[in-house]
Write a protein that holds these residues in place. Sequence first.
Motif, PDB file in Angstrom:
ATOM      1  N   GLN A   1      46.776  44.208  35.089  1.00 45.39           N
ATOM      2  CA  GLN A   1      48.092  43.920  35.681  1.00 45.39           C
ATOM      3  C   GLN A   1      48.566  42.510  35.343  1.00 45.39           C
ATOM      4  O   GLN A   1      49.545  42.022  35.905  1.00 45.39           O
ATOM      5  CB  GLN A   1      48.033  44.069  37.196  1.00 45.39           C
ATOM      6  N   GLY A   2      47.819  41.800  34.495  1.00 48.48           N
ATOM      7  CA  GLY A   2      48.205  40.440  34.102  1.00 48.48           C
ATOM      8  C   GLY A   2      47.835  39.401  35.150  1.00 48.48           C
ATOM      9  O   GLY A   2      48.309  38.259  35.095  1.00 48.48           O
ATOM     10  N   LEU A   3      47.001  39.763  36.133  1.00 49.18           N
ATOM     11  CA  LEU A   3      46.585  38.805  37.170  1.00 49.18           C
ATOM     12  C   LEU A   3      45.311  38.089  36.728  1.00 49.18           C
ATOM     13  O   LEU A   3      44.518  38.642  35.960  1.00 49.18           O
ATOM     14  CB  LEU A   3      46.322  39.546  38.493  1.00 49.18           C
TER      15      LEU A   3
ATOM     16  N   VAL B   1      35.448  46.799  38.942  1.00 50.27           N
ATOM     17  CA  VAL B   1      36.628  47.620  38.634  1.00 50.27           C
ATOM     18  C   VAL B   1      37.895  46.943  39.162  1.00 50.27           C
ATOM     19  O   VAL B   1      38.936  46.936  38.500  1.00 50.27           O
ATOM     20  CB  VAL B   1      36.439  49.051  39.205  1.00 50.27           C
ATOM     21  N   ARG B   2      37.787  46.319  40.350  1.00 49.02           N
ATOM     22  CA  ARG B   2      38.956  45.597  40.884  1.00 49.02           C
ATOM     23  C   ARG B   2      39.368  44.477  39.925  1.00 49.02           C
ATOM     24  O   ARG B   2      40.554  44.255  39.678  1.00 49.02           O
ATOM     25  CB  ARG B   2      38.620  45.033  42.268  1.00 49.02           C
ATOM     26  N   GLN B   3      38.392  43.818  39.336  1.00 46.79           N
ATOM     27  CA  GLN B   3      38.716  42.723  38.402  1.00 46.79           C
ATOM     28  C   GLN B   3      39.375  43.267  37.125  1.00 46.79           C
ATOM     29  O   GLN B   3      40.317  42.676  36.596  1.00 46.79           O
ATOM     30  CB  GLN B   3      37.463  41.932  38.045  1.00 46.79           C
ATOM     31  N   ILE B   4      38.866  44.390  36.639  1.00 49.77           N
ATOM     32  CA  ILE B   4      39.460  44.987  35.433  1.00 49.77           C
ATOM     33  C   ILE B   4      40.911  45.375  35.720  1.00 49.77           C
ATOM     34  O   ILE B   4      41.823  45.109  34.923  1.00 49.77           O
ATOM     35  CB  ILE B   4      38.623  46.194  34.953  1.00 49.77           C
TER      36      ILE B   4
END
Length: 314
Positions: free
Chosen positions: A300-302, A292-295
């Motif tokens: 956020q464009g990161l 979820v952190r990756q999604i």
Amino acid sequence: MTLLVAITGWQVEPWIDRFRRLLPERGIAVLGEPFDRRAVDYAVAWKHPPGSLAGLPNLGAVFSLGAGVDHLLSDPKLPDVPIARVVDSDLTNRMSEYVVMHCLMLLRQQRRYADRQAKRLWLDDKDQRAAADLRIGIMGMGVLGKDAAAKLRVMGFDVAGWSRSGADLDGVVGYAGAENLPAFLARTDVLVVLLPLTPETRGIVNGALLDGLARDGVLGGPALINAGRGGLQVEEEILDRLDRGSLKHAVLDVFNAEPLAADSRFWTHPGVTVTPHNAAMSDPDAIGRLVVRQIRRLEQGLPLENAVDPRRGY
Ligand SMILES: NC(=O)c1ccc[n+]([C@@H]2O[C@H](COP(=O)([O-])OP(=O)(O)OC[C@H]3O[C@@H](n4cnc5c(N)ncnc54)[C@H](OP(=O)(O)O)[C@@H]3O)[C@@H](O)[C@H]2O)c1
């Protein structure tokens, strides 16, 4: 916006449950049930059936639910999207527990004492070596190999590592590449394999490699711990070296074919310890949060953390 859960070989319900809770705004689709292929923008996968991630026109990334990605990269129809793997302290700690535990069991001859206990045998036994006398060699000094090396060092073991780049760690000598493999093996009593499975590493743990291990160590012969992948090992050649006594013990968590067949000699060989590919399990809570952190980062464009290089294979 739908996350596709593409899992075989594991219980899928805990993962669906976690992703439903962690991503309440998103649809959760499950492979094997009907779903709208156009709505899928991310997929989480563990041993998905090859081809099943193709034909998802809006797929933005695939997340492996394990540290390895051989199960993804072996799919000829894998879509050309970014792939991320698991790098998480929960999984890393579990692997280091496994490696340290089995190195300690070998050092302290725990199987011998379990056998004696079963026979009610109390023998006055003074044959006890220090951890510093046991030379551990770790093949694969990535996230898992480095952590295991550091924790083995804390216990006092004499540790070296082998990898492509061969970087030294605090108190751990690094050996790099094929040309330095013989020297690494010649100083190793317990070989710990934590390599990824790639075309280069397939079958690397074979008879010739085992023959190169140290013969003058405190265990009276070398031992092997493979918690990487089954495809790294040539199983008949491991059994042959065990039968001949040139390999004292093999601790195997992974196999060419899993689950291990009921008639495999590994189950009953006195020189073998079998565990069912659970050296480091992917915990749905910890790994669900990681995905979820990756999604959120992508939204956020990161850039993705722990993105895999498909050309390198890991
Ligand atoms: N049994 C289990 O429960 C379980 C659980 C999790 C993971 N695993 C396995 O453990 C593997 C390692 O995980 P990780 O997170 O530590 O991976 P990683 O961070 O990608 O590290 C891989 C290491 O292997 C080295 N390497 C790769 N190809 C090589 C080659 N041809 N020659 C020499 N060294 C090579 C890399 O060298 P460089 O440092 O030079 O790049 C790196 O040190 C996974 O791929 C997975 O298969 C098993």
